[in-house]
Scaffold this motif. Structure first.
Motif, PDB file in Angstrom:
ATOM      1  N   VAL A   1       5.502   4.176  -4.847  1.00 16.09           N
ATOM      2  CA  VAL A   1       4.432   5.123  -5.124  1.00 16.09           C
ATOM      3  C   VAL A   1       3.095   4.417  -4.943  1.00 16.09           C
ATOM      4  N   GLN A   2       2.082   5.178  -4.664  1.00 17.84           N
ATOM      5  CA  GLN A   2       0.745   4.611  -4.550  1.00 17.84           C
ATOM      6  C   GLN A   2       0.110   4.463  -5.924  1.00 17.84           C
ATOM      7  N   ALA A   3      -0.833   3.561  -6.010  1.00 22.23           N
ATOM      8  CA  ALA A   3      -1.548   3.349  -7.268  1.00 22.23           C
ATOM      9  C   ALA A   3      -2.138   4.662  -7.762  1.00 22.23           C
TER      10      ALA A   3
ATOM     11  N   GLN B   1       8.526   7.653 -18.761  1.00 22.74           N
ATOM     12  CA  GLN B   1       7.529   8.316 -17.933  1.00 22.74           C
ATOM     13  C   GLN B   1       6.384   7.341 -17.697  1.00 22.74           C
ATOM     14  N   MET B   2       6.100   7.069 -16.433  1.00 24.87           N
ATOM     15  CA  MET B   2       5.083   6.088 -16.068  1.00 24.87           C
ATOM     16  C   MET B   2       3.980   6.800 -15.306  1.00 24.87           C
ATOM     17  N   ASN B   3       2.798   6.818 -15.880  1.00 23.75           N
ATOM     18  CA  ASN B   3       1.635   7.456 -15.267  1.00 23.75           C
ATOM     19  C   ASN B   3       0.582   6.417 -14.934  1.00 23.75           C
ATOM     20  N   ASN B   4      -0.325   6.798 -14.037  1.00 24.13           N
ATOM     21  CA  ASN B   4      -1.424   5.908 -13.634  1.00 24.13           C
ATOM     22  C   ASN B   4      -0.881   4.526 -13.267  1.00 24.13           C
ATOM     23  N   LEU B   5       0.110   4.508 -12.415  1.00 25.11           N
ATOM     24  CA  LEU B   5       0.741   3.249 -12.052  1.00 25.11           C
ATOM     25  C   LEU B   5      -0.217   2.340 -11.297  1.00 25.11           C
ATOM     26  N   LYS B   6      -0.045   1.042 -11.523  1.00 24.27           N
ATOM     27  CA  LYS B   6      -0.883   0.027 -10.911  1.00 24.27           C
ATOM     28  C   LYS B   6       0.002  -0.930 -10.103  1.00 24.27           C
TER      29      LYS B   6
ATOM     30  N   GLY C   1      19.410  -2.284 -13.165  1.00 24.65           N
ATOM     31  CA  GLY C   1      18.010  -2.266 -12.779  1.00 24.65           C
ATOM     32  C   GLY C   1      17.697  -1.256 -11.696  1.00 24.65           C
ATOM     33  N   THR C   2      16.447  -0.840 -11.676  1.00 20.12           N
ATOM     34  CA  THR C   2      15.939   0.040 -10.627  1.00 20.12           C
ATOM     35  C   THR C   2      14.555  -0.462 -10.223  1.00 20.12           C
ATOM     36  N   GLN C   3      14.306  -0.510  -8.927  1.00 17.57           N
ATOM     37  CA  GLN C   3      13.069  -1.106  -8.408  1.00 17.57           C
ATOM     38  C   GLN C   3      11.932  -0.102  -8.418  1.00 17.57           C
ATOM     39  N   VAL C   4      10.792  -0.554  -8.892  1.00 18.44           N
ATOM     40  CA  VAL C   4       9.560   0.221  -8.835  1.00 18.44           C
ATOM     41  C   VAL C   4       8.540  -0.585  -8.038  1.00 18.44           C
ATOM     42  N   THR C   5       7.979   0.042  -7.014  1.00 21.94           N
ATOM     43  CA  THR C   5       6.984  -0.616  -6.176  1.00 21.94           C
ATOM     44  C   THR C   5       5.739   0.260  -6.117  1.00 21.94           C
ATOM     45  N   VAL C   6       4.604  -0.324  -6.486  1.00 20.37           N
ATOM     46  CA  VAL C   6       3.338   0.394  -6.495  1.00 20.37           C
ATOM     47  C   VAL C   6       2.401  -0.264  -5.493  1.00 20.37           C
ATOM     48  N   SER C   7       1.951   0.507  -4.538  1.00 24.31           N
ATOM     49  CA  SER C   7       1.066  -0.019  -3.508  1.00 24.31           C
ATOM     50  C   SER C   7      -0.379   0.364  -3.791  1.00 24.31           C
ATOM     51  N   SER C   8      -1.275  -0.502  -3.367  1.00 20.39           N
ATOM     52  CA  SER C   8      -2.704  -0.241  -3.622  1.00 20.39           C
ATOM     53  C   SER C   8      -3.321   0.602  -2.524  1.00 20.39           C
TER      54      SER C   8
END
Length: 124
Positions: A12-14, A82-87, A117-124
């Motif tokens: 997901v994007q930042a 629930q994860m909001n405003n991801l960085k 585990g499950t991977q979370v990737t946040v792009s800028s």
């Protein structure tokens, strides 16, 4: 066999949001605390959020307070994050854990059972 199954990770994007799920069993859920931890490459495992299932009390890591919410669904033996405003710094492998602990804690040594585990990737 004890089993915790995480799902919901992704890219997901930042500023975006994701919801992780951790499906357990009656054994891993009832009377326990359940928690989310994360670990990024080259970094130590970090406690994200925990919930004491019988009363729903929660605790959060300082880096996610106000952005992440942990919740439970007793009928499904499932805990959500629930994860909001991801960085970008939230990028990590996220793990679900369960333990016979009478309070919500972010100390990993208090937890006995862990998911894959499950991977979370946040792009800028």
């Amino acid at each position: 066999q004890v089993q915790l199954v995480e799902s919901g990770g992704g890219s997901v994007q930042a500023g975006g949001s994701l919801e992780l799920s951790c499906a357990g069993s009656r054994y891993t859920y009832n009377g326990n605390s359940m928690a989310w931890f994360r670990q990024a490459p080259g970094k130590e495992r970090e406690g994200v959020a925990a919930i004491y299932i019988p009363v729903g009390s929660t605790v959060y890591g300082d880096s996610v307070k106000g952005r992440f919410t942990i919740s439970q669904d007793n009928a499904k033996y499932t805990v959500y994050l629930q994860m909001n405003n991801l960085k970008p710094e939230d990028t990590a492998m996220y793990y679900c854990a369960s333990g016979r602990v009478d309070w919500p804690t972010l100390a990993p040594g208090r937890y006995d059972d862990w998911g894959q585990g499950t991977q979370v990737t946040v792009s800028s």
